[in-house]
Design an enzyme around this catalytic site. Structure first.
Site, PDB file in Angstrom:
ATOM      1  CE  LYS A  98      -4.175  -1.650  -0.052  1.00  0.00           C
ATOM      2  NZ  LYS A  98      -5.202  -1.201  -0.980  1.00  0.00           N
TER       3      LYS A  98
HETATM    4  N1  PMP Z   1      -3.811  -7.788   1.407  1.00  0.00           N
HETATM    5  C1  PMP Z   1      -3.723  -6.854   2.353  1.00  0.00           C
HETATM    6  C2  PMP Z   1      -3.130  -7.227   3.682  1.00  0.00           C
HETATM    7  C3  PMP Z   1      -4.189  -5.553   2.108  1.00  0.00           C
HETATM    8  O1  PMP Z   1      -4.109  -4.614   3.065  1.00  0.00           O
HETATM    9  C4  PMP Z   1      -4.763  -5.264   0.845  1.00  0.00           C
HETATM   10  C5  PMP Z   1      -5.301  -3.904   0.582  1.00  0.00           C
HETATM   11  N2  PMP Z   1      -6.639  -3.727   1.031  1.00  0.00           N
HETATM   12  C6  PMP Z   1      -4.855  -6.280  -0.114  1.00  0.00           C
HETATM   13  C7  PMP Z   1      -4.339  -7.521   0.207  1.00  0.00           C
HETATM   14  C8  PMP Z   1      -5.553  -6.111  -1.437  1.00  0.00           C
HETATM   15  O2  PMP Z   1      -5.008  -5.162  -2.304  1.00  0.00           O
HETATM   16  P1  PMP Z   1      -5.938  -4.256  -3.203  1.00  0.00           P
HETATM   17  O3  PMP Z   1      -6.660  -3.292  -2.301  1.00  0.00           O
HETATM   18  O4  PMP Z   1      -5.004  -3.568  -4.131  1.00  0.00           O
HETATM   19  O5  PMP Z   1      -6.919  -5.116  -3.926  1.00  0.00           O
END
Ligand code: PMP
Length: 330
Positions: free
Chosen positions: A44
């Site tokens: 992130k």
């Molecule tokens: N795994 C974790 C631990 C996350 O914090 C996130 C983000 N919400 C994701 C996976 C998924 O990524 P995205 O939001 O880009 O789909």
């Protein structure tokens, strides 16, 4: 001297590491993109810097402004890291299923954190979506990045994650597997890889059983950061060739195996994504080069996934399991 003036400049360019043990018996290559090596400890960081840069350019975020965001923790850390360097205040709103370790991390970076109930509908006034909207409206100078709708979220992956995977595999990647939360990772990186390969790269989403992406109703699941009960704007419904639903039990068992067998201490959504990647590998041939993105590290989950009592309470670990330790037997 080899010195970086800014932590923010270290975001991205994470390594690919081959999985060697959990892949036993499979013929293709399964390769992890290790995102916990970003300075804030997760994938992130990438969207945080992109969204803040764009808000500064558009004037939505002005000097001395306040960043207000509903976040399960990782986006908060990324935003807090960039905010700290650039002098912004942060207020984060999190659902109460998020591990307390993660909330404490946000507070350690100097952010203010508001905790809301998980078990209410998204449009309920106490939901973490509603509370963050209210705070963003009430606090002077507030700007809400809104990772669920901000085009900078998928764009950051289109511009960084996708090109890195293509370059690091010398264009040999055949499958890209990632969990879906906001959908930013899979939509941005997936679209890039589809375009550059003329549609050859297969994009596979991994989703907790019960989440909308794999046909569920938003039923609660325990894996954090992935799965939704709503369809966010940041998710491009056209990008996935396949979506694989994975149970909490399988996700957490694989998360523990990744630490013990690969030396990768990672979070529950990483275990989930690897289960999906191994299912892809079972069907794909020996020439498959499967890249699976591991979003974050495991230290934020020590009191849950890596805690035997917690795992047993939820029925994820039986007393007779082969993970029982000497201490269990004595
Ligand atoms: N795994 C974790 C631990 C996350 O914090 C996130 C983000 N919400 C994701 C996976 C998924 O990524 P995205 O939001 O880009 O789909």
């Amino acid at each position: 001297m080899q010195v970086h003036d800014s932590l923010v400049s270290l975001i991205g360019d994470t390594p690919l590491v081959r999985l060697r043990n959990v892949t036993e018996g499979l013929s293709g290559q399964v390769i992890a993109k290790v995102e916990y090596l970003n300075p804030g400890g997760s994938v992130k960081d990438r969207i945080a810097v992109k969204m803040i840069d764009a808000a500064e350019t558009s004037g939505a975020l002005r000097p001395g402004g306040v960043i207000v965001e509903p976040t399960s923790g990782n986006t908060g850390v990324g935003l807090a890291l960039v905010a700290q360097e650039r002098g912004y205040r942060c207020v984060f709103v999190v659902p109460d299923k998020v591990a307390s370790d993660k909330v404490n991390v946000l507070r350690a970076y100097g952010a203010e954190v508001v905790v809301c109930p998980t078990a209410v509908a998204p449009d309920h006034p106490d939901s973490y979506y509603s509370v963050s909207d209210r705070l963003a409206a009430e606090i002077p100078g507030a700007w809400k990045p809104d990772q669920y709708a901000n085009p900078g979220n998928p764009a950051s992956h289109y511009e960084s994650t996708g090109p890195e995977i293509w370059a690091q595999t010398d264009g040999r990647v055949t499958h890209f597997v990632a969990g879906i939360g906001t959908g930013g990772t899979i939509s941005g990186a997936g679209r890039y890889l589809k375009e550059i390969s003329d549609g050859r790269v297969q994009v596979v989403g991994a989703d907790p059983e019960g989440s909308v992406y794999s046909g569920g109703s938003g039923r609660p699941y325990l894996v954090e950061g992935v799965g939704e009960d709503i369809w966010p704007d940041t998710y491009d419904r056209k990008v996935c060739d396949e979506i694989i639903a994975v149970s909490d039990k399988d996700s957490f068992a694989m998360t523990r195996r990744l630490a013990r067998e690969e030396g990768l201490l990672v979070g529950g959504s990483c275990g989930m994504a690897v289960v999906a990647a191994l299912r892809v590998a079972e069907k794909a041939g020996p020439d498959a080069v499967i890249v699976v993105l591991l979003p974050d590290g495991g230290r934020g989950y020590l009191s849950k996934i890596f805690n035997d009592d917690w795992m047993r309470d939820y029925g994820f670990l039986s007393a007779t399991s082969d993970e029982a330790t000497v201490g269990d037997v004595l």
